[in-house]
Motif scaffolding. Structure first.
Motif, PDB file in Angstrom:
ATOM      1  N   TYR A 298      27.865  18.370  78.011  1.00 50.80           N
ATOM      2  CA  TYR A 298      28.417  19.501  78.756  1.00 50.80           C
ATOM      3  C   TYR A 298      28.013  20.804  78.090  1.00 50.80           C
ATOM      4  CZ  TYR A 298      31.410  15.830  80.662  1.00 50.80           C
ATOM      5  OH  TYR A 298      31.880  14.679  81.243  1.00 50.80           O
ATOM      6  N   ILE A 299      27.589  21.761  78.897  1.00 55.17           N
ATOM      7  CA  ILE A 299      27.311  23.116  78.433  1.00 55.17           C
ATOM      8  C   ILE A 299      28.087  24.067  79.337  1.00 55.17           C
ATOM      9  CG2 ILE A 299      25.554  24.899  78.110  1.00 55.17           C
ATOM     10  CD1 ILE A 299      23.511  22.704  77.627  1.00 55.17           C
ATOM     11  N   TYR A 300      28.834  25.000  78.730  1.00 52.71           N
ATOM     12  CA  TYR A 300      29.571  25.945  79.568  1.00 52.71           C
ATOM     13  C   TYR A 300      29.677  27.301  78.867  1.00 52.71           C
ATOM     14  CZ  TYR A 300      33.434  24.185  76.619  1.00 52.71           C
ATOM     15  OH  TYR A 300      34.226  23.802  75.565  1.00 52.71           O
ATOM     16  N   PRO A 301      29.730  28.381  79.641  1.00 51.19           N
ATOM     17  CA  PRO A 301      29.773  29.725  79.052  1.00 51.19           C
ATOM     18  C   PRO A 301      31.150  30.054  78.507  1.00 51.19           C
ATOM     19  CG  PRO A 301      29.936  29.879  81.439  1.00 51.19           C
ATOM     20  CD  PRO A 301      29.704  28.416  81.121  1.00 51.19           C
ATOM     21  N   ILE A 302      31.154  30.760  77.391  1.00 49.37           N
ATOM     22  CA  ILE A 302      32.406  31.224  76.780  1.00 49.37           C
ATOM     23  C   ILE A 302      32.695  32.665  77.185  1.00 49.37           C
ATOM     24  CG2 ILE A 302      33.540  31.765  74.587  1.00 49.37           C
ATOM     25  CD1 ILE A 302      31.908  29.429  73.386  1.00 49.37           C
TER      26      ILE A 302
ATOM     27  N   ASN B 133      42.732  18.091  73.975  1.00 49.17           N
ATOM     28  CA  ASN B 133      42.025  18.081  75.244  1.00 49.17           C
ATOM     29  C   ASN B 133      41.030  16.933  75.324  1.00 49.17           C
ATOM     30  OD1 ASN B 133      43.288  20.517  76.098  1.00 49.17           O
ATOM     31  ND2 ASN B 133      41.923  21.623  74.719  1.00 49.17           N
ATOM     32  N   VAL B 134      40.816  16.421  76.544  1.00 47.51           N
ATOM     33  CA  VAL B 134      39.891  15.315  76.766  1.00 47.51           C
ATOM     34  C   VAL B 134      38.474  15.842  76.592  1.00 47.51           C
ATOM     35  CG1 VAL B 134      39.162  13.534  78.365  1.00 47.51           C
ATOM     36  CG2 VAL B 134      41.555  14.253  78.315  1.00 47.51           C
ATOM     37  N   LEU B 135      37.952  16.562  77.586  1.00 44.35           N
ATOM     38  CA  LEU B 135      36.777  17.377  77.325  1.00 44.35           C
ATOM     39  C   LEU B 135      37.314  18.562  76.556  1.00 44.35           C
ATOM     40  CD1 LEU B 135      33.813  18.349  77.782  1.00 44.35           C
ATOM     41  CD2 LEU B 135      34.676  19.501  79.803  1.00 44.35           C
TER      42      LEU B 135
ATOM     43  N   ARG C 192      40.480  25.258  80.014  1.00 44.76           N
ATOM     44  CA  ARG C 192      39.949  26.599  79.757  1.00 44.76           C
ATOM     45  C   ARG C 192      38.697  26.862  80.577  1.00 44.76           C
ATOM     46  NH1 ARG C 192      37.593  28.971  74.027  1.00 44.76           N
ATOM     47  NH2 ARG C 192      37.340  31.109  74.730  1.00 44.76           N
ATOM     48  N   THR C 193      37.869  25.849  80.773  1.00 41.64           N
ATOM     49  CA  THR C 193      36.651  26.039  81.560  1.00 41.64           C
ATOM     50  C   THR C 193      36.961  26.288  83.028  1.00 41.64           C
ATOM     51  OG1 THR C 193      36.364  23.671  82.048  1.00 41.64           O
ATOM     52  CG2 THR C 193      35.417  24.493  79.997  1.00 41.64           C
ATOM     53  N   SER C 194      38.160  25.923  83.464  1.00 45.55           N
ATOM     54  CA  SER C 194      38.535  26.060  84.873  1.00 45.55           C
ATOM     55  C   SER C 194      39.396  27.283  85.151  1.00 45.55           C
ATOM     56  CB  SER C 194      39.280  24.798  85.344  1.00 45.55           C
ATOM     57  OG  SER C 194      38.463  23.660  85.228  1.00 45.55           O
TER      58      SER C 194
END
Length: 335
Positions: free
Chosen positions: A20-24, A253-255, A260-262
């Motif tokens: 997984y890659i996501y912006p902070i 958290n699981v992931l 927070r990503t949502s």
């Protein structure tokens, strides 16, 4: 009544080949040219990357010896803070190693760091059996902001001279409340904005008059937007996520930081919501704060990190970050 937008977020079990890659967030003072990313590997190790649109580079910003969570960009754009094995650390972009903020108070389960200046931050932590809100500087000098022997406090947000926060009492009643800052510790009860019998999490204030909060109601996790109108706080559920198993002040958290990503991302008066898990048409949805409605918007494409292999299978997730030149969103892919 606004219809709720339901999303499927990470309901399947982890695959050994899934990453997984996501912006902070966009780095402050960078003219939107730099964006910080989190990369979670298949073995759940996490790394921080920095994308620079001017130099067209995507590089590791933190050594793999750390396993960061709760990453927060510093207000002056010189680096970021993170929590590693319960310890608060700082990483400056012009330094190779991270700096430890030494805290000698008997605090644990540290989370929800919120920077209120270039040198000071608020955070929640547990002392004895209850969570409280504390303030620290870069030297680890601690001040108690909101603590009680019978009440949990957390998710602090400081807007101007008003401190907003969540609380939970011994009867498991949850509230959104606020106090004038600095807080008078003699005043045990703050100004109550909202009361709920359901767990509240991730309070986010957009101004002193509006914000949103996560409310868990049974098997549904709702995002509620609230706004002060004619001296009354009005609440609206703008979308819902399936049950994620999280509880009040839960750090497990699981992931990593799946909720927070949502969380909605604010951009020009609009709250952009998480994209659908298999969003191949690059459709965005946002909540219009002025008109109180959901709107869909088509976009040409999402940003793809240079490290993503051309032949890999991927899908999008999470709430997008919008800049002048790009739309950044989470990517789930098979390595």
């Amino acid at each position: 009544m606004i219809r709720l937008l339901f999303l499927l977020v990470f309901t399947e079990s982890f695959s050994h080949a899934t990453e997984y890659i996501y912006p902070i967030g966009v780095v402050p003072q960078s003219a939107e040219s730099k964006v910080l990313f989190m990369h979670q590997h298949a073995d759940r190790r996490t790394q921080v990357f920095l994308w620079d649109s001017i130099t067209q580079t995507y590089e590791v910003s933190l050594s793999s010896q750390y396993n960061p969570i709760g990453v927060q960009l510093l207000p002056n754009g010189t680096g970021f803070s993170f929590i590693d094995d319960g310890i608060i650390k700082l990483k400056f972009f012009n330094k190779r190693s991270a700096k430890i903020i030494e805290i000698y108070e008997p605090l644990y389960n540290i989370a929800q760091i919120t920077w209120i200046s270039d040198t000071d931050f608020l955070f929640q932590a547990k002392r004895s059996n209850h969570y409280g809100i504390y303030q620290s500087d870069l030297g680890g000098n601690i001040t108690s902001v909101k603590t009680d022997l019978y009440t949990d406090y957390g998710y602090p947000t400081l807007i101007d001279d008003t401190l907003f926060y969540l609380s939970k009492n011994v009867a498991d009643v949850y509230t959104i409340a606020y106090d004038h800052y600095p807080v008078d510790q003699k005043e045990k009860v703050g100004n109550v904005l909202y009361v709920s019998d359901h767990p509240l999490m991730y309070l986010t204030m957009l101004s002193t008059n509006e914000g949103y909060v996560v409310e868990k109601n049974g098997t549904t996790t709702n995002i509620c937007f609230f706004k002060l109108e004619k001296e009354q706080w009005k609440f609206e559920k703008i979308f819902a996520l399936p049950d994620s198993g999280h509880e009040f002040f839960d750090n497990n958290n699981v992931l990593c930081e799946v909720l927070r990503t949502s969380l909605p991302r604010e951009h020009e008066g609009r709250l952009f919501l998480p994209v659908a898990r298999k969003n191949v048409k690059a459709m965005l949805s946002y909540y219009d704060r002025d008109f109180g409605c959901l709107v869909e918007q088509f976009c040409a494409s999402f940003f793809l990190p240079p490290t993503l292999k051309n032949n890999c299978s991927y899908s999008f997730f999470g709430s997008p970050i919008l800049t002048q030149n790009n739309i950044f969103v989470g990517i789930c892919f098979k390595a």
